[in-house]
Design an enzyme around this catalytic site. Structure first.
Site, PDB file in Angstrom:
ATOM      1  N   ASN A  66      28.339 -45.274  32.793  1.00  0.00           N
ATOM      2  CA  ASN A  66      27.031 -45.627  32.226  1.00  0.00           C
ATOM      3  C   ASN A  66      25.886 -44.820  32.851  1.00  0.00           C
ATOM      4  OD1 ASN A  66      28.279 -47.667  30.598  1.00  0.00           O
ATOM      5  ND2 ASN A  66      28.347 -48.967  32.437  1.00  0.00           N
ATOM      6  N   ARG A  67      26.212 -43.649  33.390  1.00  0.00           N
ATOM      7  CA  ARG A  67      25.222 -42.757  34.005  1.00  0.00           C
ATOM      8  C   ARG A  67      24.543 -43.377  35.223  1.00  0.00           C
ATOM      9  NH1 ARG A  67      28.003 -40.053  31.348  1.00  0.00           N
ATOM     10  NH2 ARG A  67      27.413 -38.290  30.036  1.00  0.00           N
TER      11      ARG A  67
END
Length: 209
Positions: free
Chosen positions: A186-187
Site C-alpha cells: 500500500n506504498r
C-alpha cells in the site's frame, strides 16, 4: 504499471550499529542471495557551483567505515562538479528486492597510492581505456576513440605495465546520512535513516513514506 511490494518490513531493532554495517548486510543479500546483476551499480548525483544537477551510473569499488569509493577521470563532468561542490548523493536501486539505499555525503579524492593499487587490479583493456577516453569531452566519431585505443594497445601490449594516468583516480564519499528504504504494501514503505552525529556516532530516524 504498479506492483504491490512485500509485507515484511524493516524495524529499528533489526538495524546494525552503523550504516556501513547495515549496508554490508544488504549488499551481501543483494549479491549472494538475490543474485542481482551488478549490485554495486549506483547512481551518482552531483551539482555544479550554480546548483545544476547531473546524474550517472557508476560502479562502487570499495566500502568501509571511511566511506564509499568509486573511480573516474578527473576531467569528467562528475569530477569537475565535485571540484566545485563536493556534496554528492549515491543511490543503490535494488528494484527486484524493493530496496534502495541513499547515501548523502562529501566526496574527497583518494590518495595516489590507493588509486595506483586499484588501477593495477583492473583488466588490461580497462587500463588502456582510462588513457584512451577523454571522459565527457565531445569527440568527432567512434572511429577516433577506437584509433586512440588501438595506438595505446600497440604501445602497451598485454603483459606490459600500463602507467597510471595522472588525470584518473578515485573519490571516497564520507557519508553524512544513509537511508535504507524497504518497499511495503500500500506504498507505506519503511524508511530508516542514519544521520551522523559528533564523535563518530549515528542517530537513527524513521521517515514517513
Amino acid at each position: 504499471m504498479r506492483k504491490q511490494y512485500r509485507a515484511e518490513g524493516l524495524d529499528e531493532a533489526e538495524l546494525a550499529a552503523t550504516p556501513l554495517e547495515q549496508f554490508a548486510r544488504w549488499f551481501k543479500q543483494a549479491a549472494a542471495e538475490a543474485h542481482l546483476f551488478e549490485p554495486n551499480a549506483m547512481v551518482v548525483s552531483t551539482a555544479d557551483a550554480q546548483g545544476r544537477p547531473s546524474s550517472r551510473t557508476v560502479l562502487l569499488k570499495h566500502f568501509d567505515e571511511q566511506g564509499f569509493v568509486f573511480y573516474t577521470n578527473y576531467d569528467s563532468r562528475k569530477a569537475r562538479d565535485l571540484a566545485e561542490n563536493p556534496h554528492v548523493c549515491l543511490l543503490f536501486p535494488w528494484h527486484p528486492m524493493a530496496r534502495q539505499v541513499i547515501v548523502r555525503g562529501v566526496a574527497r579524492r583518494t590518495r595516489r597510492d590507493e588509486t595506483a593499487a586499484y588501477f593495477r587490479t583492473r583488466p588490461h583493456g580497462s587500463q588502456l581505456g582510462a588513457w584512451a577516453s577523454v571522459q565527457s569531452a565531445v569527440i568527432a566519431s567512434r572511429d577516433d576513440l577506437d584509433a586512440s585505443y588501438a595506438e595505446l594497445a600497440a604501445r602497451y601490449p598485454e603483459g606490459e605495465q600500463v602507467p597510471v594516468p595522472p588525470h584518473w583516480g578515485g573519490f571516497r564519499v564520507a557519508p553524512e546520512s544513509v537511508e535504507f528504504w524497504q518497499g511495503r504494501e500500500n506504498r507505506l514503505h519503511d524508511r530508516l535513516r542514519y544521520v551522523a552525529e559528533g564523535d563518530d556516532g549515528w542517530r537513527v530516524e524513521r521517515l514517513s513514506p
